[in-house]
Design an enzyme around this catalytic site. Structure first.
Site, short mmCIF file in Angstrom:
data_model
loop_
_atom_site.label_atom_id
_atom_site.label_comp_id
_atom_site.label_asym_id
_atom_site.label_seq_id
_atom_site.Cartn_x
_atom_site.Cartn_y
_atom_site.Cartn_z
N CYS A 266 -8.53 -3.02 0.35
CA CYS A 266 -7.92 -1.71 0.62
C CYS A 266 -8.45 -0.61 -0.31
CB CYS A 266 -6.40 -1.84 0.57
SG CYS A 266 -5.56 -0.56 1.48
N ARG B 137 0.46 6.19 8.84
CA ARG B 137 -0.27 5.17 8.10
C ARG B 137 -0.52 3.98 9.01
NH1 ARG B 137 -0.59 5.93 2.81
NH2 ARG B 137 -0.91 3.74 2.33
N HIS C 94 -4.36 -7.37 2.85
CA HIS C 94 -3.84 -7.44 1.47
C HIS C 94 -3.51 -8.86 1.03
CE1 HIS C 94 -3.39 -3.64 -0.59
NE2 HIS C 94 -3.24 -3.06 0.57
N1 GLN Z 1 -4.77 4.86 -1.02
C1 GLN Z 1 -5.38 4.22 0.05
C2 GLN Z 1 -4.85 4.58 1.42
O1 GLN Z 1 -3.66 4.77 1.62
C3 GLN Z 1 -5.34 2.75 -0.24
C4 GLN Z 1 -4.00 2.11 0.00
C5 GLN Z 1 -3.94 0.68 -0.41
O2 GLN Z 1 -4.74 0.20 -1.22
N2 GLN Z 1 -2.97 -0.03 0.12
O3 GLN Z 1 -5.65 4.68 2.32
#
Ligand code: GLN
Length: 300
Positions: A107, A144, A205
């Site tokens: 990520c 998101r 993740h």
């Molecule tokens: N900040 C990044 C995004 O939201 C990475 C998020 C994350 O590592 N979960 O795209």
């Protein structure tokens, strides 16, 4: 009772060293679980996995590591890390990557290995450009990419959990896999992650390696191949029965490394729980035939 050894035959413990980049800043959704999984799977094969944390300000000496891991983080944690990654660790990391060290970046860490990350607010974060790809957040109101995800990888499935605002677009970079259910790189083109040499970037993740034992072993194998493939094992005493911990299987396993790169190289483990967890994510995503296939394959 200690086994007899010839005088000049030193027994070396089989050890791999993993550099964990930014363990304090980049550690979302159980990313650390990936490292626990690697350590446990190594330990069960008589391999010690040493883990060394590399924080802001620490240089990265590539010769000291066999694997590297970078987790995910929120934008505010990513910014100082981005600068440090570029200025303090960039050259060492590039050298490791070009030397085929296995690197797993999740990520936020994945985003920083591409050209840049453009957050919803604030300046762009410069990435290393290992992957020919870039990431843009479409603004604070843009939804998101959150939830369980399944992708196809090497004819099998990988499952995980994703939560990112940034959308990653691949230039010439090769994707890690194809999205079956979920968002992946950008929720548009069904690509997920990126691969360069043995560097793997992904949005999957912390449950990635615990729920995907095949991918965990794949990374361990790459590290073993890279570290030991050109050594004479008979000289080390590890692979001729003198190393008690390794007598159960790793000896013959790594001996094979000398001859050819054939999978599976590692002694198989009892992974029914891991595959149940894998199948349960597939089932939750409505991928019933894939779930059944996983259980059928791995129960037998
Ligand atoms: N900040 C990044 C995004 O939201 C990475 C998020 C994350 O590592 N979960 O795209």
């Amino acid at each position: 009772m200690p086994k007899m050894m010839s005088q000049n035959m030193a027994v070396q413990p089989l050890t791999l060293t993993l550099g964990h980049l930014y363990p304090d800043q980049l550690n979302l959704y159980g990313d650390r679980g990936n490292i626990l999984t690697l350590r446990r799977r190594c330990q069960l094969r008589g391999i010690e996995l040493k883990v060394v944390g590399l924080g802001v300000g620490d240089a990265l000496a590539p010769d000291e590591y066999d694997m590297l891991f970078i987790g995910g983080g929120q934008d505010k944690e990513q910014a100082p890390v981005a600068q440090d990654l570029y200025e303090m660790k960039g050259i060492g990391l590039w050298a490791a990557i070009e030397d085929d060290m296995p690197v797993l970046a999740v990520c936020g860490g994945y985003q920083l290995l591409a050209h840049y990350y453009r957050p919803a607010e604030g300046p762009d974060m410069r990435g290393l450009g290992v992957f020919d790809a870039w990431t843009e957040h479409k603004g604070p109101k843009s939804p998101r990419c959150i939830g369980n995800i399944a992708i196809s990888w090497n004819g099998q499935t990988l499952v995980g959990f994703e939560n990112h605002g940034g959308r990653t677009y691949l230039g010439t970079a090769k994707p890690l896999g194809k999205v079956i259910k979920g968002n992946g790189n950008n929720a548009e083109d069904q690509t997920e992650g990126a691969v360069y040499r043995h560097t793997y970037g992904t949005y999957l993740h912390g449950s990635l390696l615990p729920k995907n034992p095949h991918f965990a072993d794949y990374l361990i194998e790459l590290a073993l191949q890279r570290k030991f493939a050109d050594q004479s094992f008979t000289d080390t005493g590890i692979f001729n029965g003198n190393h008690a911990d390794n007598a159960a299987g790793i000896g013959s396993t790594v001996l094979e490394l000398q001859k050819t790169i054939v999978s599976p190289l590692l002694t198989p483990l009892e992974d029914s729980l891991e595959w149940e967890a894998h199948a349960s994510i597939l089932e939750r995503l409505g991928l019933y035939s894939e779930a059944a296939n996983v259980l059928r394959t791995h129960r037998s």
